[in-house]
Design an enzyme around this catalytic site. Structure first.
Site, PDB file in Angstrom:
ATOM      1  CE  LYS A 224      -2.150  -0.835   3.930  1.00 55.62           C
ATOM      2  NZ  LYS A 224      -1.531  -2.099   4.354  1.00 55.62           N
TER       3      LYS A 224
ATOM      4  NE  ARG B 219      -4.717  -1.110   9.160  1.00 55.82           N
ATOM      5  CZ  ARG B 219      -3.553  -0.620   8.709  1.00 55.82           C
ATOM      6  NH1 ARG B 219      -3.486   0.579   8.204  1.00 55.82           N
ATOM      7  NH2 ARG B 219      -2.490  -1.357   8.769  1.00 55.82           N
TER       8      ARG B 219
ATOM      9  NE  ARG C  84       7.260  -2.945   6.299  1.00 55.75           N
ATOM     10  CZ  ARG C  84       5.950  -2.687   6.304  1.00 55.75           C
ATOM     11  NH1 ARG C  84       5.338  -2.343   5.191  1.00 55.75           N
ATOM     12  NH2 ARG C  84       5.264  -2.805   7.409  1.00 55.75           N
TER      13      ARG C  84
ATOM     14  NE  ARG D  21       5.934  -0.312  10.286  1.00 53.77           N
ATOM     15  CZ  ARG D  21       4.800  -0.228   9.590  1.00 53.77           C
ATOM     16  NH1 ARG D  21       4.807   0.291   8.382  1.00 53.77           N
ATOM     17  NH2 ARG D  21       3.665  -0.671  10.092  1.00 53.77           N
TER      18      ARG D  21
ATOM     19  NE  ARG E 209       1.595  -4.396  11.487  1.00 53.03           N
ATOM     20  CZ  ARG E 209       2.597  -4.251  10.622  1.00 53.03           C
ATOM     21  NH1 ARG E 209       3.745  -4.891  10.814  1.00 53.03           N
ATOM     22  NH2 ARG E 209       2.473  -3.478   9.580  1.00 53.03           N
TER      23      ARG E 209
HETATM   24  P1  AMP Z   1       0.495   0.604   8.765  1.00 55.31           P
HETATM   25  O1  AMP Z   1       1.706   1.450   8.656  1.00 55.31           O
HETATM   26  O2  AMP Z   1      -0.585   1.000   7.795  1.00 55.31           O
HETATM   27  O3  AMP Z   1       0.813  -0.870   8.698  1.00 55.31           O
HETATM   28  O4  AMP Z   1      -0.124   0.889  10.209  1.00 55.31           O
HETATM   29  C1  AMP Z   1       0.628   0.653  11.391  1.00 55.31           C
HETATM   30  C2  AMP Z   1      -0.293   0.578  12.593  1.00 55.31           C
HETATM   31  O5  AMP Z   1      -1.017   1.814  12.744  1.00 55.31           O
HETATM   32  C3  AMP Z   1      -1.384  -0.481  12.506  1.00 55.31           C
HETATM   33  O6  AMP Z   1      -0.926  -1.758  12.912  1.00 55.31           O
HETATM   34  C4  AMP Z   1      -2.419   0.083  13.484  1.00 55.31           C
HETATM   35  O7  AMP Z   1      -2.038  -0.108  14.833  1.00 55.31           O
HETATM   36  C5  AMP Z   1      -2.334   1.574  13.204  1.00 55.31           C
HETATM   37  N1  AMP Z   1      -3.271   1.993  12.144  1.00 55.31           N
HETATM   38  C6  AMP Z   1      -2.962   2.493  10.900  1.00 55.31           C
HETATM   39  N2  AMP Z   1      -4.069   2.792  10.212  1.00 55.31           N
HETATM   40  C7  AMP Z   1      -5.117   2.483  11.019  1.00 55.31           C
HETATM   41  C8  AMP Z   1      -6.535   2.544  10.853  1.00 55.31           C
HETATM   42  N3  AMP Z   1      -7.115   3.001   9.733  1.00 55.31           N
HETATM   43  N4  AMP Z   1      -7.304   2.132  11.905  1.00 55.31           N
HETATM   44  C9  AMP Z   1      -6.756   1.692  13.060  1.00 55.31           C
HETATM   45  N5  AMP Z   1      -5.432   1.584  13.257  1.00 55.31           N
HETATM   46  C10 AMP Z   1      -4.609   1.972  12.246  1.00 55.31           C
END
Ligand code: AMP
Length: 234
Positions: A22, A97, A136, A169, A180
């Site tokens: 993404k 999400r 990553r 990360r 996740r």
């Molecule tokens: P990402 O970088 O998109 O993988 O997001 C990292 C973390 O941020 C996720 O594991 C969630 O804890 C939080 N997060 C990101 N986007 C959302 C969302 N739309 N709703 C809830 N938590 C989110």
């Protein structure tokens, strides 16, 4: 790119599991189209570094691999949608999400008289996701993303853009990745079903093979996004 400015204000959503690409596709589309890109993960990661009660709360939630509460995430996104200028596109990376976030997004778009979102779903099998996430690496200063096996930095453990250190990360470690992926299956797959069911009626849904080379996926994305909505319905 020609054609983009002729499309009014619009929202493009990249959906997919952690590690589905993404972030990569959002950045590629943003640089080609001039659309603004908002990554909820990046916003929340930044907020989690702050030494405030909210920062502490976010650190605790994100360290477990769980989703952050809908109200916090929606607040961050809504203000950005409200500030969209006319004829501008907004790319959302990682939002919505949950079905409740998707419904909130619908309410806002309706209130602003905007069309339903264009949903681009990057589909990748779990075995590939787990492998991608374990290799990553991200630049600690600018956030650029690399992969030790598929797209390493030419500068080894340093970022090609600004020389920053490449780090893993905190939530890409094994146990957290599993949680996740579980959160994605439980809370985000229903959002995909929500958009599949509405395809052509208040939004456009397209599934993309997320295992292909990023440049091939980006070409497919550009074709979908730059086509007028009427052509997509045909
Ligand atoms: P990402 O970088 O998109 O993988 O997001 C990292 C973390 O941020 C996720 O594991 C969630 O804890 C939080 N997060 C990101 N986007 C959302 C969302 N739309 N709703 C809830 N938590 C989110």
């Amino acid at each position: 790119m020609g054609g983009v400015t002729s499309l009014g204000k619009r929202i493009i959503l990249f959906m997919g599991a952690p590690g589905s690409g993404k972030g990569t596709q959002s950045s590629l589309l943003a640089s080609r189209s001039g659309f603004t890109c908002v990554s909820t993960g990046a916003i929340l990661r930044h907020a989690a570094t702050l030494n405030t009660p909210d920062g502490f709360r976010l650190r605790q939630v994100m360290a477990t691999g769980a989703l952050v509460d809908d109200a916090t995430v929606c607040d961050a996104v809504v203000s950005r949608i409200r500030n969209l200028r006319s004829k501008e596109g907004l790319i959302l990376d990682g939002f919505p999400r949950t079905v409740s976030q998707a419904k909130r997004l619908d309410e806002i778009l309706k209130a602003m008289g905007m069309a339903g979102p264009t949903v681009l779903h990057l589909d990748v099998p779990n075995s590939i996701l787990t492998r991608r996430l374990s290799t990553r690496r991200q630049c600690a200063s600018c956030g650029a993303v690399y992969n030790l096996s598929s797209s390493p930095s030419i500068n080894g453990s340093r970022c090609e853009l600004d020389g920053g250190a490449l780090v893993e990360r905190d939530d890409d470690v094994e146990g957290v990745v599993a949680r996740r992926l579980a959160a994605y299956e439980a809370e985000t797959l229903p959002v995909i079903e929500y958009y599949v069911a509405r395809n052509g009626r208040g939004g456009t849904y397209r599934r993309l093979d997320g295992t292909l080379d990023p440049s091939v996926i980006a070409k497919g994305v550009a074709e979908i996004v730059l086509l007028p909505e009427t052509a997509l319905a045909a």
